[in-house]
Design an enzyme around this catalytic site. Structure first.
Site, PDB file in Angstrom:
ATOM      1  CD1 TRP A 102      -2.057  -2.153   2.068  1.00 41.20           C
ATOM      2  CD2 TRP A 102      -2.791  -1.553   0.039  1.00 41.20           C
ATOM      3  NE1 TRP A 102      -2.978  -3.086   1.645  1.00 41.20           N
ATOM      4  CE2 TRP A 102      -3.442  -2.748   0.421  1.00 41.20           C
ATOM      5  CE3 TRP A 102      -3.102  -0.993  -1.202  1.00 41.20           C
ATOM      6  CZ2 TRP A 102      -4.386  -3.398  -0.393  1.00 41.20           C
ATOM      7  CZ3 TRP A 102      -4.036  -1.631  -2.013  1.00 41.20           C
ATOM      8  CH2 TRP A 102      -4.663  -2.804  -1.607  1.00 41.20           C
ATOM      9  CG  ASP A 172      -3.612   3.725   3.920  1.00 42.92           C
ATOM     10  OD1 ASP A 172      -4.674   3.504   4.532  1.00 42.92           O
ATOM     11  OD2 ASP A 172      -3.258   3.087   2.904  1.00 42.92           O
ATOM     12  CE  LYS A 196      -8.660  -3.503   3.868  1.00 40.51           C
ATOM     13  NZ  LYS A 196      -7.844  -2.598   3.088  1.00 40.51           N
TER      14      LYS A 196
HETATM   15  C1  PLP Z   1      -7.186  -2.296   1.931  1.00 38.92           C
HETATM   16  C2  PLP Z   1      -6.171  -1.220   2.006  1.00 38.92           C
HETATM   17  C3  PLP Z   1      -6.015  -0.274   0.984  1.00 38.92           C
HETATM   18  C4  PLP Z   1      -6.833  -0.322  -0.281  1.00 38.92           C
HETATM   19  O1  PLP Z   1      -8.110   0.122  -0.003  1.00 38.92           O
HETATM   20  P1  PLP Z   1      -9.211   0.330  -1.126  1.00 38.92           P
HETATM   21  O2  PLP Z   1     -10.322   0.921  -0.313  1.00 38.92           O
HETATM   22  O3  PLP Z   1      -9.514  -1.010  -1.703  1.00 38.92           O
HETATM   23  O4  PLP Z   1      -8.687   1.269  -2.136  1.00 38.92           O
HETATM   24  C5  PLP Z   1      -5.079   0.720   1.146  1.00 38.92           C
HETATM   25  N1  PLP Z   1      -4.328   0.796   2.259  1.00 38.92           N
HETATM   26  C6  PLP Z   1      -4.439  -0.091   3.259  1.00 38.92           C
HETATM   27  C7  PLP Z   1      -3.582   0.040   4.476  1.00 38.92           C
HETATM   28  C8  PLP Z   1      -5.374  -1.127   3.172  1.00 38.92           C
HETATM   29  O5  PLP Z   1      -5.493  -2.013   4.170  1.00 38.92           O
END
Ligand code: PLP
Length: 360
Positions: A102, A172, A196
């Site tokens: 990511w 993030d 999540k």
């Molecule tokens: C799942 C995830 C993403 C991607 O998320 P999307 O909503 O599918 O774009 C990005 N960063 C982290 C840390 C994630 O766990």
């Protein structure tokens, strides 16, 4: 009704009381005579829902008044572009720490709009730890500094934040938002995809300090400009109404559960149970440096791919599902977000003990 213990990394387990409440209200939400999915997003009925969602999130995360909360779409992946488009307002430089897939995606997107300095990386060991940061490598004039707070695929998390001085820290937090106390005021911007630890897919939450809004690059598409969304109360266009309603129900549930400090306590207990077992097992092995272990995503391995496969299959047969590791790393991963009860983790550990005896 049979519910499994779902260890999916995302979309992930939701609290059963939330799903039941949504079912109860599905065709007639709040006595409106219609489903929340059928409501105008501009109706007072829906405004009540989005306002309650924001109020609860502010309360749960202790979000200071000089931060805006935005309810957006496009997932965390859209933020990989939106952050540089909006924050490259000075030197057009940003510092990044590379802690996995990511982070890399965020880096490659930001590279399109400015100069990226990767100050540290843990790629040498397939991202099994959070690298030490050498402040002398930080760019003093960077427009922002980006970290991935919890690395969903590898199961690492920051336990200490970088000291970036006047450079806004951006994170993030897709896979650990609401799982532990996060000091919002230490960040310029926090973003998270909902699927999540917040609610269903389709919603992305951005928490942004007000002084970072309104400096987007000229060519920034309207829909990718934070100012547009901030000025319009996340209603410039139709927001993901059902996902926002579900998030609101999750926030209510979190408050009923005692809020984030209580959740953090439970999450430490849940993760501790799994890590203790892994540390004492002669068959299973954790893959992460103990100091950097995630509370949300716990990757582990058996001595061979055959055993990994066997474990995942046999676990599934007893209602412990979605334990396969990310396709890029293999092995196993148990994601144990807020709604995963302690009993689910106990059931998993009991099953691992049994598997160990049978396969030694
Ligand atoms: C799942 C995830 C993403 C991607 O998320 P999307 O909503 O599918 O774009 C990005 N960063 C982290 C840390 C994630 O766990």
């Amino acid at each position: 009704m049979k519910r499994v213990y779902n260890f999916s990394a995302g979309p992930a387990v939701l609290p059963l009381p939330v799903l039941e409440k949504a079912r109860e209200q599905l065709v007639n939400t709040n006595d409106s005579g219609m489903s929340v999915m059928e409501m105008s997003h501009r109706s007072s009925m829906f405004l009540d829902i989005i306002n309650e969602a924001e109020k609860l999130l502010r309360e749960l995360m202790n979000i200071p008044g000089n931060y805006k909360v935005l309810f957006l779409q496009g997932g965390a992946s859209t933020q990989f572009a939106m952050v540089p488009l909006n924050l490259f307002s000075g030197s057009k430089k940003a510092d990044f720490v590379n802690t996995g897939v990511w982070s890399k995606k965020a880096i490659s997107e930001a590279c399109k709009y400015g100069t990226i300095n990767v100050v540290a990386s843990s790629e040498d060991t397939t991202f099994s730890y959070i690298p030490e940061l050498d402040e002398s490598k930080f760019s003093k004039d960077a427009d922002y500094f980006h970290i991935t707070l919890n690395n969903t695929i590898y199961g690492t998390r920051y336990t200490k934040l970088p000291e970036t001085g006047n450079v806004p820290l951006v994170t993030d937090a897709s896979s650990n938002i609401l799982s532990q106390v996060i000091p919002v005021s230490k960040f310029g911007l926090i973003y998270a995809g909902a699927q999540k630890n917040i609610g269903p897919a389709g919603l992305t939450i951005v928490i942004i300090r007000e002084d970072l809004i309104g400096k987007a690059m000229d060519f920034t598409p309207t829909m990718l400009n934070y100012k547009i969304h901030a000025d319009n109360g996340s209603m410039y266009n139709t927001p993901p109404t059902f996902a926002i309603y579900m998030a609101m129900l999750v926030f209510r549930w979190l408050k009923d559960m005692g809020g984030i400090p209580e959740m953090e306590k439970r999450n430490i207990e849940k993760a501790g149970l799994l890590y203790d077992f892994l540390d004492n097992s002669s068959l299973f092995k954790g893959t992460v440096a103990p100091k950097d272990r995630s509370l949300m995503n716990v990757p582990f391995l058996l001595p061979s791919d055959e055993l990994n496969k066997k474990f995942i299959q046999e676990a599934k047969a007893v209602g412990l599902v979605n334990l396969a590791g990310h396709r890029s790393v293999g092995g196993m991963r148990a994601s144990i977000y807020n709604p995963m009860p302690l009993e689910g983790v106990k059931a998993l550990v009991d099953f691992m003990k049994k598997f160990e005896i049978e396969n030694k």
